[in-house]
Design a protein around this motif. Structure first.
Motif, PDB file in Angstrom:
ATOM      1  N   LYS A  30      42.817  36.275  44.332  1.00  0.00           N
ATOM      2  CA  LYS A  30      42.992  37.204  43.221  1.00  0.00           C
ATOM      3  C   LYS A  30      43.735  36.489  42.103  1.00  0.00           C
ATOM      4  CE  LYS A  30      44.896  41.688  41.982  1.00  0.00           C
ATOM      5  NZ  LYS A  30      45.729  42.810  42.436  1.00  0.00           N
ATOM      6  N   ASP A  31      43.180  36.577  40.908  1.00  0.00           N
ATOM      7  CA  ASP A  31      43.785  35.957  39.737  1.00  0.00           C
ATOM      8  C   ASP A  31      44.986  36.800  39.301  1.00  0.00           C
ATOM      9  OD1 ASP A  31      44.308  34.726  37.272  1.00  0.00           O
ATOM     10  OD2 ASP A  31      42.187  34.455  36.841  1.00  0.00           O
ATOM     11  N   ALA A  32      46.093  36.149  38.984  1.00  0.00           N
ATOM     12  CA  ALA A  32      47.285  36.855  38.521  1.00  0.00           C
ATOM     13  C   ALA A  32      47.018  37.571  37.192  1.00  0.00           C
ATOM     14  CB  ALA A  32      48.453  35.888  38.369  1.00  0.00           C
ATOM     15  N   GLN A  33      46.126  37.007  36.398  1.00  0.00           N
ATOM     16  CA  GLN A  33      45.757  37.603  35.113  1.00  0.00           C
ATOM     17  C   GLN A  33      44.376  38.239  35.265  1.00  0.00           C
ATOM     18  OE1 GLN A  33      46.505  35.156  31.620  1.00  0.00           O
ATOM     19  NE2 GLN A  33      44.594  35.873  30.696  1.00  0.00           N
ATOM     20  N   GLN A  34      44.322  39.552  35.329  1.00  0.00           N
ATOM     21  CA  GLN A  34      43.063  40.283  35.500  1.00  0.00           C
ATOM     22  C   GLN A  34      42.406  40.477  34.126  1.00  0.00           C
ATOM     23  OE1 GLN A  34      41.675  41.628  38.732  1.00  0.00           O
ATOM     24  NE2 GLN A  34      42.895  39.786  39.086  1.00  0.00           N
ATOM     25  N   ASP A  35      41.359  39.686  33.854  1.00  0.00           N
ATOM     26  CA  ASP A  35      40.761  39.675  32.526  1.00  0.00           C
ATOM     27  C   ASP A  35      39.511  40.538  32.375  1.00  0.00           C
ATOM     28  OD1 ASP A  35      42.505  37.747  31.136  1.00  0.00           O
ATOM     29  OD2 ASP A  35      41.832  36.415  32.731  1.00  0.00           O
ATOM     30  N   TRP A  36      38.977  41.034  33.468  1.00  0.00           N
ATOM     31  CA  TRP A  36      37.770  41.859  33.403  1.00  0.00           C
ATOM     32  C   TRP A  36      38.152  43.328  33.259  1.00  0.00           C
ATOM     33  CZ3 TRP A  36      32.890  40.069  32.981  1.00  0.00           C
ATOM     34  CH2 TRP A  36      32.661  38.744  33.310  1.00  0.00           C
ATOM     35  N   THR A  37      37.337  44.081  32.530  1.00  0.00           N
ATOM     36  CA  THR A  37      37.501  45.528  32.380  1.00  0.00           C
ATOM     37  C   THR A  37      36.249  46.204  32.915  1.00  0.00           C
ATOM     38  OG1 THR A  37      38.839  45.239  30.398  1.00  0.00           O
ATOM     39  CG2 THR A  37      37.851  47.409  30.735  1.00  0.00           C
ATOM     40  N   MET A  38      36.442  47.152  33.829  1.00  0.00           N
ATOM     41  CA  MET A  38      35.320  47.932  34.357  1.00  0.00           C
ATOM     42  C   MET A  38      35.012  49.042  33.352  1.00  0.00           C
ATOM     43  SD  MET A  38      33.310  48.553  37.134  1.00  0.00           S
ATOM     44  CE  MET A  38      34.112  48.169  38.671  1.00  0.00           C
ATOM     45  N   LEU A  39      33.767  49.117  32.918  1.00  0.00           N
ATOM     46  CA  LEU A  39      33.339  50.157  31.992  1.00  0.00           C
ATOM     47  C   LEU A  39      32.624  51.292  32.706  1.00  0.00           C
ATOM     48  CD1 LEU A  39      31.962  47.777  29.212  1.00  0.00           C
ATOM     49  CD2 LEU A  39      34.191  48.928  29.278  1.00  0.00           C
ATOM     50  N   GLU A  40      31.931  50.956  33.786  1.00  0.00           N
ATOM     51  CA  GLU A  40      31.185  51.958  34.563  1.00  0.00           C
ATOM     52  C   GLU A  40      30.815  51.352  35.900  1.00  0.00           C
ATOM     53  OE1 GLU A  40      26.955  54.432  34.352  1.00  0.00           O
ATOM     54  OE2 GLU A  40      27.613  53.307  32.592  1.00  0.00           O
ATOM     55  N   ALA A  41      30.773  52.189  36.916  1.00  0.00           N
ATOM     56  CA  ALA A  41      30.314  51.749  38.239  1.00  0.00           C
ATOM     57  C   ALA A  41      29.717  52.953  38.942  1.00  0.00           C
ATOM     58  CB  ALA A  41      31.472  51.180  39.051  1.00  0.00           C
ATOM     59  N   ARG A  42      28.590  52.706  39.615  1.00  0.00           N
ATOM     60  CA  ARG A  42      27.992  53.783  40.410  1.00  0.00           C
ATOM     61  C   ARG A  42      27.051  53.210  41.450  1.00  0.00           C
ATOM     62  NH1 ARG A  42      23.071  55.235  36.908  1.00  0.00           N
ATOM     63  NH2 ARG A  42      23.671  54.287  34.951  1.00  0.00           N
ATOM     64  N   GLU A  43      26.846  54.005  42.491  1.00  0.00           N
ATOM     65  CA  GLU A  43      25.863  53.683  43.528  1.00  0.00           C
ATOM     66  C   GLU A  43      24.770  54.732  43.471  1.00  0.00           C
ATOM     67  OE1 GLU A  43      27.813  53.456  47.331  1.00  0.00           O
ATOM     68  OE2 GLU A  43      28.763  51.546  46.841  1.00  0.00           O
ATOM     69  N   VAL A  44      23.516  54.257  43.518  1.00  0.00           N
ATOM     70  CA  VAL A  44      22.366  55.151  43.468  1.00  0.00           C
ATOM     71  C   VAL A  44      21.325  54.652  44.455  1.00  0.00           C
ATOM     72  CG1 VAL A  44      20.539  56.117  42.012  1.00  0.00           C
ATOM     73  CG2 VAL A  44      22.770  55.613  41.007  1.00  0.00           C
ATOM     74  N   ASN A  45      21.056  55.430  45.489  1.00  0.00           N
ATOM     75  CA  ASN A  45      19.974  55.133  46.438  1.00  0.00           C
ATOM     76  C   ASN A  45      19.953  53.684  46.920  1.00  0.00           C
ATOM     77  OD1 ASN A  45      19.078  57.800  46.260  1.00  0.00           O
ATOM     78  ND2 ASN A  45      17.732  57.329  44.549  1.00  0.00           N
ATOM     79  N   GLY A  46      21.097  53.176  47.353  1.00  0.00           N
ATOM     80  CA  GLY A  46      21.163  51.836  47.918  1.00  0.00           C
ATOM     81  C   GLY A  46      21.397  50.722  46.910  1.00  0.00           C
ATOM     82  N   PHE A  47      21.630  51.057  45.663  1.00  0.00           N
ATOM     83  CA  PHE A  47      21.885  50.079  44.611  1.00  0.00           C
ATOM     84  C   PHE A  47      23.252  50.323  43.989  1.00  0.00           C
ATOM     85  CE2 PHE A  47      17.374  50.025  45.071  1.00  0.00           C
ATOM     86  CZ  PHE A  47      16.981  48.740  44.746  1.00  0.00           C
ATOM     87  N   THR A  48      23.879  49.249  43.544  1.00  0.00           N
ATOM     88  CA  THR A  48      25.165  49.338  42.854  1.00  0.00           C
ATOM     89  C   THR A  48      25.000  48.843  41.425  1.00  0.00           C
ATOM     90  OG1 THR A  48      26.452  49.071  44.871  1.00  0.00           O
ATOM     91  CG2 THR A  48      27.539  48.459  42.821  1.00  0.00           C
ATOM     92  N   LEU A  49      25.577  49.588  40.501  1.00  0.00           N
ATOM     93  CA  LEU A  49      25.627  49.205  39.094  1.00  0.00           C
ATOM     94  C   LEU A  49      27.081  48.939  38.743  1.00  0.00           C
ATOM     95  CD1 LEU A  49      24.024  50.871  36.025  1.00  0.00           C
ATOM     96  CD2 LEU A  49      26.492  50.644  36.124  1.00  0.00           C
ATOM     97  N   LEU A  50      27.357  47.786  38.177  1.00  0.00           N
ATOM     98  CA  LEU A  50      28.681  47.445  37.681  1.00  0.00           C
ATOM     99  C   LEU A  50      28.535  47.056  36.214  1.00  0.00           C
ATOM    100  CD1 LEU A  50      29.906  45.107  40.572  1.00  0.00           C
ATOM    101  CD2 LEU A  50      30.496  47.525  40.252  1.00  0.00           C
ATOM    102  N   LYS A  51      29.203  47.781  35.340  1.00  0.00           N
ATOM    103  CA  LYS A  51      29.224  47.430  33.916  1.00  0.00           C
ATOM    104  C   LYS A  51      30.639  46.990  33.593  1.00  0.00           C
ATOM    105  CE  LYS A  51      27.588  50.413  30.827  1.00  0.00           C
ATOM    106  NZ  LYS A  51      27.445  51.316  29.657  1.00  0.00           N
ATOM    107  N   LEU A  52      30.770  45.758  33.064  1.00  0.00           N
ATOM    108  CA  LEU A  52      32.089  45.198  32.833  1.00  0.00           C
ATOM    109  C   LEU A  52      32.090  44.290  31.616  1.00  0.00           C
ATOM    110  CD1 LEU A  52      31.714  42.170  34.650  1.00  0.00           C
ATOM    111  CD2 LEU A  52      31.499  44.021  36.264  1.00  0.00           C
ATOM    112  N   LYS A  53      33.299  43.990  31.129  1.00  0.00           N
ATOM    113  CA  LYS A  53      33.408  43.103  29.981  1.00  0.00           C
ATOM    114  C   LYS A  53      34.656  42.245  30.098  1.00  0.00           C
ATOM    115  CE  LYS A  53      36.043  46.034  26.849  1.00  0.00           C
ATOM    116  NZ  LYS A  53      36.182  46.508  25.488  1.00  0.00           N
ATOM    117  N   ARG A  54      34.661  41.157  29.321  1.00  0.00           N
ATOM    118  CA  ARG A  54      35.844  40.293  29.204  1.00  0.00           C
ATOM    119  C   ARG A  54      35.716  39.433  27.954  1.00  0.00           C
ATOM    120  NH1 ARG A  54      35.714  34.603  32.573  1.00  0.00           N
ATOM    121  NH2 ARG A  54      35.676  33.678  30.526  1.00  0.00           N
TER     122      ARG A  54
END
Length: 167
Positions: free
Chosen positions: A95-119
Motif C-alpha cells: 500500500k502506497d503511503a500517498q493514495q493518489d487515486w480517487t474512486m468516482l464510481e464502482a458497481r457489480e452487474v451480473n458477474g462484471f465489475t466497473l471501476l471508474k477512477l482518476k488521478r
C-alpha cells in the motif's frame, strides 16, 4: 460494434471516453478499459472486468509486476474499496503511503465489475509512474474473491499485459 459488445457484457461505458481498449481480443468481454484526459493534468479510467472480486490496473516499466504502480479496486459489504499500491518484486503489492487515486464510481452487474477512477498524470510520488504520451505497459489482474482488508489474494493465471499509448 456496440451491438455485439452489449451482447457480451452487461456493462457499457458510463460516459463518453476519448480512448478505449479491449485488452484481450480473443475474450472481448473479459477486460475493457476506457479513458480520457481531464484538463491537462489528470486522467480518468473506467475499467470493466468480468469478475465479482477485485480488479487491478497497473503501469509497468516492462510488462511485469516488479517496479509497477498498481491500483486495486473492488466492492464488498462495506461498499467500494480502492487502494493505490506499488510492487517492488513479484509478490503482493504494498500500500502506497500517498493514495493518489480517487474512486468516482464502482458497481457489480451480473458477474462484471466497473471501476471508474482518476488521478494526476504526474503525482510527484516516488512510488507512482508518471502517465505520459509515450508508449507504456499496462498490466491487469483480477480474482473472483475480494481481498480481506489489505491482504491481497493472489490472482494466479488471471493477468494480462499490453503495450500501448495512452494519449
Amino acid at each position: 460494434f456496440l451491438i455485439s459488445y452489449c451482447l457480451l457484457t452487461p456493462l457499457v461505458p458510463s460516459e463518453s471516453y476519448t480512448y478505449q481498449l479491449t485488452v484481450d481480443p480473443t475474450r472481448p468481454q473479459l477486460i475493457n478499459l476506457y479513458w480520457k484526459l481531464i484538463n491537462s493534468d489528470e486522467i480518468q479510467f473506467e475499467l470493466h472486468c468480468q469478475t465479482t472480486g477485485y480488479a487491478a490496473l497497473g503501469l509497468s516499466p516492462d510488462g511485469n509486476m516488479p517496479n509497477s504502480d498498481i491500483v486495486i479496486g473492488w466492492i464488498d459489504s462495506n461498499g467500494p474499496r480502492l487502494f493505490d499500491t506499488f510492487a517492488t518484486r513479484k509478490s503482493s503489492p504494498l500500500k502506497d503511503a500517498q493514495q493518489d487515486w480517487t474512486m468516482l464510481e464502482a458497481r457489480e452487474v451480473n458477474g462484471f465489475t466497473l471501476l471508474k477512477l482518476k488521478r494526476k498524470l504526474n503525482t510527484g510520488d516516488t512510488n507512482d509512474i508518471a502517465i505520459t504520451n509515450k508508449p507504456t505497459f499496462l498490466i491487469f489482474s483480477w480474482n473472483n474473491q475480494d481481498p480481506i482488508s489489505e491482504s491481497w489474494i493472489y490472482h494466479g493465471p488471471n493477468k494480462l499485459s499490453i503495450y500501448t499509448t495512452l494519449f
